[in-house]
Design a protein around this motif. Structure first.
Motif: not given
Length: 362
Positions: A303-313, A342-349
């Motif tokens: 996943t690109p560091w400077d341009a991403h949303g909720g998805i991490v690959s 792909s965590p959403h806002f209701w997920n936690t660390k």
């Protein structure tokens, strides 16, 4: 206000697979069940009530994407929206898209247009200049994902739209991996047509898709498919009634999926109450934290560091086995080339740490 308790799936899974299918929160299932009860108890006698609630849903959806209510139609899913857009546009010329598109945003264009020009990425990120190199005066449409489904790259839509419009091309956005996680403003980003399902980041039911068509595009093109619901007066079933609606409703050809639309409406309102900008901040904070931890652990983050949303690959040559192993521990992620989280806002660390502890075992 934190809505985690509304997501009952947290009692069973560490669920980090929203980019595939989100769980339904209690407030959405309540809204759906209320409609089903109304259908059971009142049937056609409640028709006007349902229609009014759909109108409210249009208003909420339009507000979410920075549009006018009369620019929003409800279809079944992203794919139907993209196919409607493709069928509506003229043949000939070329179409520009990316090498990371989901099949639904490639197959249909390839079938209709002989020339589909693919823009590749550089380490997961897409550069504006690469689009500028291939868009020309023969380009009919530039069709892109707001966020790619595989690496989670967030595209520079506003800059791409500027180039497309300079050449007279329309911009078609597949926003299913963005809406509900990231703020998308169709006017600011120069989007002419937007298509999105609701079963991912919008945490709504299957069977409802958002189809935004700008007023300008509505005036230029006729809908490729029509039915009684497309009519300006959809209560007159006479053979001489042929005048289509003067707004995006003309793209709706038959009965709507009321229960799913009302579930979506309730979800959007809750997002407004919670804060759309707050959601984006929490999603990107979680995904960035995950990327940093993976990189610190020696993993290759795709996943690109400077341009991403909720998805991490993350690169994983044994991705399928990793996903199965995690699921056996009730941790839900996906295989999309690598391992996709792909965590959403209701997920936690804590959810992310549980994944990391299980995934990075030696």
């Amino acid at each position: 206000m934190h809505l985690r308790d509304e997501f009952e799936i947290c009692q069973l899974y560490t669920y980090l697979n929203t980019a595939a299918t989100s769980p339904l929160p209690r407030y959405v299932t309540r809204e759906v069940n209320e409609f089903l009860t109304s259908r059971a108890m009142c049937a056609e006698c409640a028709w006007d009530v349902w229609k009014e609630k759909v109108y409210v849903a249009r208003q909420r959806t339009a507000a979410l994407i920075g549009a006018h209510w009369d620019e929003v139609a409800f279809l079944k899913n992203t794919s139907e929206g993209l196919n409607t857009a493709c069928a509506m546009l003229p043949s000939g010329g070329n179409v520009v898209t990316t090498s990371s598109e989901f099949p639904s945003n490639y197959l249909l264009w390839k079938r209709k247009y002989g020339e589909v020009r693919l823009v590749g990425h550089q380490d997961g990120a897409y550069e504006v200049g690469d689009f500028e190199d291939v868009i020309d005066d023969d380009t009919v449409a530039v069709t892109i994902s707001e966020v790619t489904y595989d690496t989670g790259s967030r595209l520079p839509t506003r800059e791409i739209s500027r180039i497309a419009h300079e050449h007279g091309a329309l911009v078609v956005s597949d926003a299913v991996q963005a809406l509900g996680a990231l703020h998308v403003d169709v006017e600011n980003e120069g989007i002419d047509i937007l298509c999105s399902g609701a079963h991912k980041w919008l945490t709504a039911p299957f069977g409802v898709g958002i189809f935004y068509v700008s007023r300008e595009v509505q005036e230029r093109f006729d809908p490729p498919f029509v039915g009684w619901a497309s009519l300006e007066d959809d209560t007159d079933f006479g053979i001489d009634n042929t005048r289509l609606a003067h707004n995006a409703r003309k793209f709706e050809i038959g009965n709507l999926n009321f229960s799913s639309i009302l579930g979506l409406s309730r979800s959007i309102q809750t997002m407004f109450d919670y804060g759309v900008e707050r959601i984006e901040d929490e999603v990107t904070t979680l995904s960035t934290y995950l990327m940093e931890r993976l990189a610190d652990g020696g993993h290759t983050v795709l996943t690109p560091w400077d341009a991403h949303g909720g998805i991490v690959s993350v690169k994983d040559d044994m991705a399928s086995a990793s996903v199965e192993r995690l699921l056996s521990q009730r941790i839900a992620v996906a295989e999309r080339g690598g391992v996709r989280v792909s965590p959403h806002f209701w997920n936690t660390k804590d959810d992310l740490d549980a994944f990391l502890d299980a995934y990075m075992v030696t």
